[in-house]
Scaffold this motif. Sequence first.
Motif, short mmCIF file in Angstrom:
data_model
loop_
_atom_site.label_atom_id
_atom_site.label_comp_id
_atom_site.label_asym_id
_atom_site.label_seq_id
_atom_site.Cartn_x
_atom_site.Cartn_y
_atom_site.Cartn_z
N GLY A 128 65.68 33.13 14.67
CA GLY A 128 65.66 31.49 14.25
C GLY A 128 66.83 30.66 14.15
N TRP A 129 67.84 31.33 13.75
CA TRP A 129 69.06 30.56 14.07
C TRP A 129 69.64 30.25 15.57
CZ3 TRP A 129 70.20 28.18 9.89
CH2 TRP A 129 70.21 28.66 8.57
N GLU A 171 67.46 29.99 17.84
CA GLU A 171 66.34 28.89 18.31
C GLU A 171 67.21 27.46 17.91
OE1 GLU A 171 61.83 27.96 19.08
OE2 GLU A 171 62.55 30.04 18.48
N LEU A 172 67.75 27.50 16.86
CA LEU A 172 68.31 26.29 16.42
C LEU A 172 69.71 25.91 16.89
CD1 LEU A 172 67.30 26.61 12.45
CD2 LEU A 172 66.38 25.07 14.25
N GLU A 229 54.59 27.91 15.52
CA GLU A 229 56.14 28.02 15.31
C GLU A 229 56.24 29.37 14.27
OE1 GLU A 229 59.48 25.00 14.97
OE2 GLU A 229 59.04 25.40 12.72
N LEU A 286 61.59 30.67 11.28
CA LEU A 286 62.15 29.43 12.09
C LEU A 286 62.15 28.16 11.08
CD1 LEU A 286 63.79 28.08 14.31
CD2 LEU A 286 61.76 27.80 15.55
N ARG A 304 65.08 25.99 9.78
CA ARG A 304 65.34 24.48 9.79
C ARG A 304 65.37 23.74 8.64
NH1 ARG A 304 61.31 23.96 13.14
NH2 ARG A 304 62.48 23.70 15.22
#
Length: 345
Positions: free
Chosen positions: A21-22, A24-25, A290, A294, A298
């Motif tokens: 997740g991180w 992807e951010l 999603e 994530l 976010r």
Amino acid sequence: MSPLHIGLLGAGAIARSHLDGWLELGATVSVHSRGDSAEKLAAEYAALGHDVTATTLDELLARCRAVDLCTPTATHKDLALTAIAAGKHVVCEKPLALTVADAREMVAAAEAAGVRLQPAHVVRYFPAYAAMRQTVHQRELGDLAVLRFTRSSARPRWAPWLGDPAQSGGVLMDFMLHDLDIARWTAGDVVRVHALTRGTERLADAPAGHGTDTPAEVVTATVVLTHASGALTHVSGLWGLPSQPFRTTFHIAGSDGVLRHDSAAAPGFRITAQDARAAQDGIPSTPMTESPYLSQLREFAAAWDDATVTPRVTAQDGVEAVRLACAAIESSRTGRAVELKEVTR
């Protein structure tokens, strides 16, 4: 949003879900863990072109903007307080702590330091549960009457601490806390808790099965919550045999209708297994939208730059979830209902 540099503590299965997740951010991630697991994780992701480095705890705290705790539950308090003292926001895997007092201490420290403490109650971000809660709060079901939640999986064996209730809190704290939290999030504050657990929770103490219908390694638990509104919630949990598939259900009955969900009938998740685990061992995620991991990260990160952003799970929600789980553990131990007369805020 300011540039993200995340300090990830832990390198197990849930850490991987957070790490994905991180990344992807667009975050830079430093990872620290015992032994050489951090180095192995960093090398694996670096080989895929991701900016992940293994480092010491002191170096991690010096570099990062926020710390993400994906370590065994018994370590959460000390690590969170260390990160908070360094002025870092903290994302903490559930549960916040093993006791209410420790959870409250963590929250108080974050408030005093002016940083965010955010419990990773990821089920609030799973689409079926988020949609269910929205439906309830739009009063499409009328007045809530009875809520039922079930959660079952193979008994976790991939980390020794999970098989020791002194370190994990057992099935009520480690596994069923998700549904205790969702029940309170949906139906409001709880005033009474009654629970029953069957089976040997400490895996090292479990004797071999004797041909009974419930082998010694199987653990079941039931919790009944009485909400201040008068609604009742039934939560059932099962740690089963290695062949037990991961499955969750809910059944929400109100004065104007009923809402049902069964992950087996309408799969909204897959199991992300790590290492040499059985097919159903691992972390549930959803392939249909999603990733909820994530989504929660976010939302947490947005709150660090914008004080008007209120994530759907707060530090106080983390305390209340621990309080419900501790009450359930006490009720199961004594055989008596536990009254929760004072609702903390």
